[in-house]
Design a protein around this motif. Structure first.
Motif, PDB file in Angstrom:
ATOM      1  N   VAL A 102      14.983 -19.782  -6.998  1.00  0.00           N
ATOM      2  CA  VAL A 102      14.968 -19.029  -7.249  1.00  0.00           C
ATOM      3  C   VAL A 102      16.740 -18.149  -6.479  1.00  0.00           C
ATOM      4  O   VAL A 102      17.037 -18.983  -5.287  1.00  0.00           O
ATOM      5  N   ARG A 103      17.095 -17.746  -7.533  1.00  0.00           N
ATOM      6  CA  ARG A 103      18.394 -16.509  -7.020  1.00  0.00           C
ATOM      7  C   ARG A 103      18.132 -15.221  -6.955  1.00  0.00           C
ATOM      8  O   ARG A 103      17.561 -14.396  -7.035  1.00  0.00           O
ATOM      9  N   ARG A 104      19.199 -14.841  -5.753  1.00  0.00           N
ATOM     10  CA  ARG A 104      19.269 -13.203  -4.884  1.00  0.00           C
ATOM     11  C   ARG A 104      20.409 -12.853  -5.824  1.00  0.00           C
ATOM     12  O   ARG A 104      21.026 -13.597  -5.479  1.00  0.00           O
ATOM     13  N   GLU A 105      19.962 -11.664  -7.042  1.00  0.00           N
ATOM     14  CA  GLU A 105      20.523 -11.035  -7.069  1.00  0.00           C
ATOM     15  C   GLU A 105      20.433  -9.313  -6.609  1.00  0.00           C
ATOM     16  O   GLU A 105      19.173  -9.254  -5.445  1.00  0.00           O
ATOM     17  N   GLU A 106      21.368  -8.848  -6.338  1.00  0.00           N
ATOM     18  CA  GLU A 106      22.011  -7.541  -5.763  1.00  0.00           C
ATOM     19  C   GLU A 106      21.922  -6.422  -7.085  1.00  0.00           C
ATOM     20  O   GLU A 106      23.075  -6.159  -7.696  1.00  0.00           O
ATOM     21  N   PRO A 107      21.227  -5.540  -7.599  1.00  0.00           N
ATOM     22  CA  PRO A 107      20.933  -4.668  -8.355  1.00  0.00           C
ATOM     23  C   PRO A 107      22.131  -3.085  -8.009  1.00  0.00           C
ATOM     24  O   PRO A 107      21.970  -3.352  -6.957  1.00  0.00           O
ATOM     25  N   GLN A 108      22.850  -2.540  -8.949  1.00  0.00           N
ATOM     26  CA  GLN A 108      23.109  -1.711  -8.457  1.00  0.00           C
ATOM     27  C   GLN A 108      22.921  -0.428  -9.122  1.00  0.00           C
ATOM     28  O   GLN A 108      21.787  -0.705  -9.867  1.00  0.00           O
ATOM     29  N   ARG A 109      22.866   0.535  -7.705  1.00  0.00           N
ATOM     30  CA  ARG A 109      21.864   2.019  -7.732  1.00  0.00           C
ATOM     31  C   ARG A 109      23.297   2.933  -7.637  1.00  0.00           C
ATOM     32  O   ARG A 109      24.281   2.330  -7.051  1.00  0.00           O
ATOM     33  N   ASN A 110      23.011   3.905  -8.552  1.00  0.00           N
ATOM     34  CA  ASN A 110      24.776   5.363  -8.578  1.00  0.00           C
ATOM     35  C   ASN A 110      23.802   6.480  -7.972  1.00  0.00           C
ATOM     36  O   ASN A 110      22.469   6.483  -8.358  1.00  0.00           O
ATOM     37  N   VAL A 111      24.525   6.608  -7.038  1.00  0.00           N
ATOM     38  CA  VAL A 111      24.074   7.500  -5.697  1.00  0.00           C
ATOM     39  C   VAL A 111      24.830   8.847  -5.791  1.00  0.00           C
ATOM     40  O   VAL A 111      25.906   8.663  -6.243  1.00  0.00           O
ATOM     41  N   ARG A 112      24.625   9.940  -6.690  1.00  0.00           N
ATOM     42  CA  ARG A 112      25.306  10.876  -7.018  1.00  0.00           C
ATOM     43  C   ARG A 112      24.976  12.211  -6.100  1.00  0.00           C
ATOM     44  O   ARG A 112      24.059  12.546  -5.696  1.00  0.00           O
ATOM     45  N   SER A 113      26.010  13.023  -5.521  1.00  0.00           N
ATOM     46  CA  SER A 113      25.935  14.154  -4.929  1.00  0.00           C
ATOM     47  C   SER A 113      26.834  14.874  -5.816  1.00  0.00           C
ATOM     48  O   SER A 113      28.017  15.009  -6.004  1.00  0.00           O
ATOM     49  N   VAL A 114      26.693  16.584  -5.800  1.00  0.00           N
ATOM     50  CA  VAL A 114      27.347  17.194  -6.320  1.00  0.00           C
ATOM     51  C   VAL A 114      27.739  18.413  -5.228  1.00  0.00           C
ATOM     52  O   VAL A 114      26.800  18.833  -4.469  1.00  0.00           O
ATOM     53  N   LYS A 115      29.327  19.064  -4.730  1.00  0.00           N
ATOM     54  CA  LYS A 115      29.371  20.084  -4.589  1.00  0.00           C
ATOM     55  C   LYS A 115      30.299  20.771  -5.353  1.00  0.00           C
ATOM     56  O   LYS A 115      30.635  20.329  -6.348  1.00  0.00           O
ATOM     57  N   TYR A 116      30.341  22.349  -4.821  1.00  0.00           N
ATOM     58  CA  TYR A 116      31.212  23.135  -5.679  1.00  0.00           C
ATOM     59  C   TYR A 116      31.949  23.374  -4.882  1.00  0.00           C
ATOM     60  O   TYR A 116      31.825  24.076  -3.854  1.00  0.00           O
ATOM     61  N   GLY A 117      33.125  23.814  -5.868  1.00  0.00           N
ATOM     62  CA  GLY A 117      34.870  24.269  -5.007  1.00  0.00           C
ATOM     63  C   GLY A 117      34.814  25.325  -5.645  1.00  0.00           C
ATOM     64  O   GLY A 117      33.894  26.698  -5.479  1.00  0.00           O
ATOM     65  N   GLU A 118      36.904  25.660  -5.840  1.00  0.00           N
ATOM     66  CA  GLU A 118      36.750  27.292  -5.875  1.00  0.00           C
ATOM     67  C   GLU A 118      35.878  27.977  -6.655  1.00  0.00           C
ATOM     68  O   GLU A 118      35.652  27.034  -7.862  1.00  0.00           O
ATOM     69  N   CYS A 119      35.665  29.686  -6.393  1.00  0.00           N
ATOM     70  CA  CYS A 119      35.310  29.994  -7.309  1.00  0.00           C
ATOM     71  C   CYS A 119      36.160  30.725  -8.856  1.00  0.00           C
ATOM     72  O   CYS A 119      37.561  30.077  -8.277  1.00  0.00           O
ATOM     73  N   GLN A 120      35.995  30.038 -10.669  1.00  0.00           N
ATOM     74  CA  GLN A 120      36.767  30.229 -11.497  1.00  0.00           C
ATOM     75  C   GLN A 120      36.633  31.435 -11.828  1.00  0.00           C
ATOM     76  O   GLN A 120      37.349  31.668 -13.434  1.00  0.00           O
ATOM     77  N   LYS A 121      35.822  32.444 -11.737  1.00  0.00           N
ATOM     78  CA  LYS A 121      34.963  33.877 -12.784  1.00  0.00           C
ATOM     79  C   LYS A 121      36.806  34.548 -12.430  1.00  0.00           C
ATOM     80  O   LYS A 121      37.178  34.489 -11.611  1.00  0.00           O
ATOM     81  N   ASN A 122      37.156  34.523 -13.577  1.00  0.00           N
ATOM     82  CA  ASN A 122      37.907  35.746 -13.846  1.00  0.00           C
ATOM     83  C   ASN A 122      37.875  36.994 -14.424  1.00  0.00           C
ATOM     84  O   ASN A 122      37.223  36.887 -14.571  1.00  0.00           O
ATOM     85  N   HIS A 123      37.925  37.432 -12.614  1.00  0.00           N
ATOM     86  CA  HIS A 123      37.987  39.226 -13.154  1.00  0.00           C
ATOM     87  C   HIS A 123      38.060  40.398 -13.490  1.00  0.00           C
ATOM     88  O   HIS A 123      37.688  41.301 -13.628  1.00  0.00           O
ATOM     89  N   ALA A 124      39.419  39.932 -13.850  1.00  0.00           N
ATOM     90  CA  ALA A 124      40.798  40.754 -15.204  1.00  0.00           C
ATOM     91  C   ALA A 124      40.341  40.513 -16.630  1.00  0.00           C
ATOM     92  O   ALA A 124      41.172  40.743 -16.955  1.00  0.00           O
ATOM     93  N   ALA A 125      38.817  40.010 -16.279  1.00  0.00           N
ATOM     94  CA  ALA A 125      39.444  38.963 -18.285  1.00  0.00           C
ATOM     95  C   ALA A 125      38.551  40.421 -19.158  1.00  0.00           C
ATOM     96  O   ALA A 125      38.779  41.057 -20.111  1.00  0.00           O
ATOM     97  N   ASN A 126      37.751  41.243 -18.229  1.00  0.00           N
ATOM     98  CA  ASN A 126      37.289  42.574 -19.765  1.00  0.00           C
ATOM     99  C   ASN A 126      38.799  43.673 -20.014  1.00  0.00           C
ATOM    100  O   ASN A 126      38.656  44.344 -20.990  1.00  0.00           O
ATOM    101  N   VAL A 127      39.311  43.646 -18.635  1.00  0.00           N
ATOM    102  CA  VAL A 127      40.990  44.301 -19.396  1.00  0.00           C
ATOM    103  C   VAL A 127      42.539  43.387 -19.819  1.00  0.00           C
ATOM    104  O   VAL A 127      43.667  43.985 -19.963  1.00  0.00           O
ATOM    105  N   GLY A 128      42.127  41.865 -19.997  1.00  0.00           N
ATOM    106  CA  GLY A 128      43.339  41.423 -20.462  1.00  0.00           C
ATOM    107  C   GLY A 128      43.772  40.365 -19.879  1.00  0.00           C
ATOM    108  O   GLY A 128      44.815  40.013 -20.313  1.00  0.00           O
TER     109      GLY A 128
END
Length: 93
Positions: free
Chosen positions: A8-34
């Protein structure tokens, strides 16, 4: 008949926990005028509670969440599990 020993051998399996964070806004507000201009919003803050449609709108700039830079942090978590192996007796050292 070969002798076998149960190990009997003890193993420690791996689990990945993800957290998502949203940073700065990248919307181009001047795209319609080039041109190129962003509003300077530094972080996504939801307008409403989770599970509502307002949760996808930023309270600061009014943009959809998809316009904000997505930052995914992955954390590795180790747990406990016992694993039973059947090994031939003569292979144990």
């Amino acid at each position: 008949m070969r002798k076998r020993q149960v190990v009997v051998r003890r193993e420690e399996p791996q689990r990945n926990v993800r957290s998502v964070k949203y940073g700065e806004c990248q919307k181009n507000h001047a795209a319609n005028v080039g041109g190129y201009a962003v509003d300077g919003c530094r972080e996504f803050i939801a307008s409403g509670g989770e599970g509502t449609s307002a949760a996808f709108t930023c309270a600061t700039c009014g943009c959809h969440r998809n316009f904000h830079k997505r930052q995914v942090e992955t954390e590795v978590v180790w747990g406990d599990i016992w694993k039973t192996l059947i090994v031939p007796y003569n292979q144990l050292s």
